[in-house]
Scaffold this motif. Structure first.
Motif, mmCIF file in Angstrom:
data_model
loop_
_atom_site.group_PDB
_atom_site.id
_atom_site.type_symbol
_atom_site.label_atom_id
_atom_site.label_comp_id
_atom_site.label_asym_id
_atom_site.label_seq_id
_atom_site.Cartn_x
_atom_site.Cartn_y
_atom_site.Cartn_z
ATOM 1 N N THR A 90 51.722 57.247 52.963
ATOM 2 C CA THR A 90 51.191 56.028 52.346
ATOM 3 C C THR A 90 49.734 56.239 51.938
ATOM 4 N N PHE A 91 48.968 56.862 52.835
ATOM 5 C CA PHE A 91 47.554 57.136 52.557
ATOM 6 C C PHE A 91 47.403 58.008 51.312
ATOM 7 N N THR A 151 45.649 56.991 47.636
ATOM 8 C CA THR A 151 44.542 57.734 47.019
ATOM 9 C C THR A 151 44.898 58.164 45.599
ATOM 10 N N LEU A 203 38.634 54.857 56.219
ATOM 11 C CA LEU A 203 39.088 55.756 55.167
ATOM 12 C C LEU A 203 38.827 55.231 53.762
ATOM 13 N N LEU A 225 46.463 53.991 60.588
ATOM 14 C CA LEU A 225 45.959 55.355 60.432
ATOM 15 C C LEU A 225 44.463 55.406 60.728
ATOM 16 N N GLU A 226 43.724 54.406 60.261
ATOM 17 C CA GLU A 226 42.288 54.353 60.542
ATOM 18 C C GLU A 226 42.037 54.202 62.037
ATOM 19 N N TRP A 268 52.421 57.163 57.765
ATOM 20 C CA TRP A 268 51.102 56.645 57.413
ATOM 21 C C TRP A 268 50.385 57.613 56.464
ATOM 22 N N ILE A 281 47.707 51.836 56.535
ATOM 23 C CA ILE A 281 46.341 52.336 56.431
ATOM 24 C C ILE A 281 45.517 51.890 57.633
ATOM 25 N N GLY A 307 37.655 59.717 54.538
ATOM 26 C CA GLY A 307 38.919 59.620 53.828
ATOM 27 C C GLY A 307 39.186 60.874 52.995
#
Length: 286
Positions: free
Chosen positions: A9-10, A14, A48, A40-41, A6, A37, A62
Motif C-alpha cells: 500500500t505504501f 508513493t 512517512l 506502518l508508521e 502495508w 499507512i 519515507g
C-alpha cells in the motif's frame, strides 16, 4: 514487523501521490489505505508522509523506507512467481563424453537438480560416436560431446585447444616414434591427433588404448606415454612435456549439444541451461 500488505500500500501511494488513487489500484477504500499507512508508521516509529488538503509528500524517512520496500516486494514477487509455476516433472536421458563429465558438467547438473528436484536424471557416459548412435536410436534425449568430423548437427557450446600431456618432467625423444596413449576407435580426439601427426610427418606408436579419457589420463600418469586432452579438461598429475614446443601443435575441438527430434519439456529445459552455462563459449587455459 514490516507487514507486506502495508508495504505494498505504501509503495502504491508513493507511485500515485494520492491515497484515493492508490485505493482504486489496490481495490481498497481510502480509509483502509490510511489505516495501512498509519500502522506502518507506528511499526517503524517514523512519519512517512506530510499531508495537507492539496498535496502529499514523502518525508526523508519515507524515501528511505521506499528503497527497502521495493527490494522486499520484488523478492516476494519472484518467490510468488516461482511457486505459481507447476513443478517440472519427468526424466531426462543425457549422454555425455567423459571429458565433458570431467569438466563443468557437474556444476550444470547440480544447478538443474536444485531448480527441478522432481526431474529424474539418467546419465550415460560413453564415447561420442556411441552417443550419436544412442541418440539416433531414441535411447537418449540429449548428447553433449565433441562434434564428429564432417558432422553439422548440434548446437555449438565451446571450442577448446587440444594439448599434449605426460608425466611431469617427460622429455620426448623426437628421433623415435611418439609413444601414444589414446582413446579407442572410433574417437574424435584420436582421429584429430593422428591426422595432425601424419600432416607433420611424425611417426608414432600406440602404446596403450583406453575406452575413456579417464583411462588415458591414468596411463599417462603412470608414465606409459603421451596423451592429448582438451585444455578445458582437468588432468591433475600431468603436464606438457618439457620439449612440447617441438611437438606438432594440435587443433581445436568443438563441443556441442545435440537433441532428439522430439524433446520433452524437462530435456529442453536442461538444454537451455547447458547453452547458458560455463560449457558455452571459447575455453582456453591460462
Amino acid at each position: 514487523m514490516l507487514n507486506p500488505l502495508w508495504l505494498r500500500t505504501f509503495a502504491t501511494v508513493t507511485n500515485c501521490r494520492s491515497f484515493t488513487e492508490a485505493g482504486k489500484r489496490l481495490g481498497l477504500n481510502q480509509s483502509s489505505v490510511s489505516e495501512h499507512i498509519r500502522r506502518l508508521e507506528e511499526s517503524v516509529g517514523r512519519r512517512l508522509f506530510v499531508r495537507d488538503t492539496h498535496s502529499l509528500a514523502m518525508t526523508a524517512d519515507g524515501e528511505a523506507l521506499l528503497v527497502h520496500a521495493n527490494v522486499i516486494l520484488q523478492a516476494m514477487n519472484r518467490a510468488e512467481s516461482q511457486f505459481r509455476k507447476p513443478r517440472l516433472k519427468g526424466r531426462v536421458r543425457l549422454g555425455t563424453s567423459d571429458d565433458i563429465a570431467l569438466g563443468a558438467l557437474p556444476t550444470v547438473l547440480a544447478a538443474f537438480r536444485h531448480a527441478h528436484p522432481d526431474v529424474e536424471l539418467d546419465i550415460t557416459i560413453g564415447m561420442t560416436s556411441r552417443l550419436y548412435e544412442l541418440l539416433d536410436a531414441g535411447s537418449i534425449d540429449l548428447l553433449v560431446g565433441k562434434r564428429r568430423l564432417g558432422e553439422r548437427r548440434g548446437t555449438p557450446l565451446l571450442r577448446s585447444r587440444l594439448e599434449w600431456i605426460a608425466r611431469p618432467g617427460t622429455v620426448v625423444d623426437l628421433n623415435q616414434p611418439l609413444p601414444l596413449v589414446l582413446v579407442a576407435e572410433p574417437s574424435v580426439t584420436r582421429a584429430v591427433v593422428l591426422n595432425a601427426l601424419a600432416e607433420k610427418g611424425f611417426g608414432w606408436e600406440v602404446i596403450c588404448t583406453s575406452s575413456s579419457h579417464a583411462g588415458c589420463i591414468a596411463a599417462a600418469r603412470g608414465g606409459l606415454g603421451l596423451t592429448a586432452k582438451s585444455q578445458y579438461v582437468s588432468a591433475r598429475g600431468l603436464s606438457p612435456p618439457v620439449n612440447s614446443a617441438s611437438l606438432p601443435a594440435l587443433p581445436d575441438v568443438e563441443f556441442i549439444a545435440l537433441a532428439a527430434k522430439r524433446l520433452s519439456h524437462p530435456a529442453g529445459t536442461l538444454l537451455e541451461l547447458l547453452q547458458g552455462s560455463d560449457l558455452s563459449g571459447e575455453w582456453m587455459s591460462e
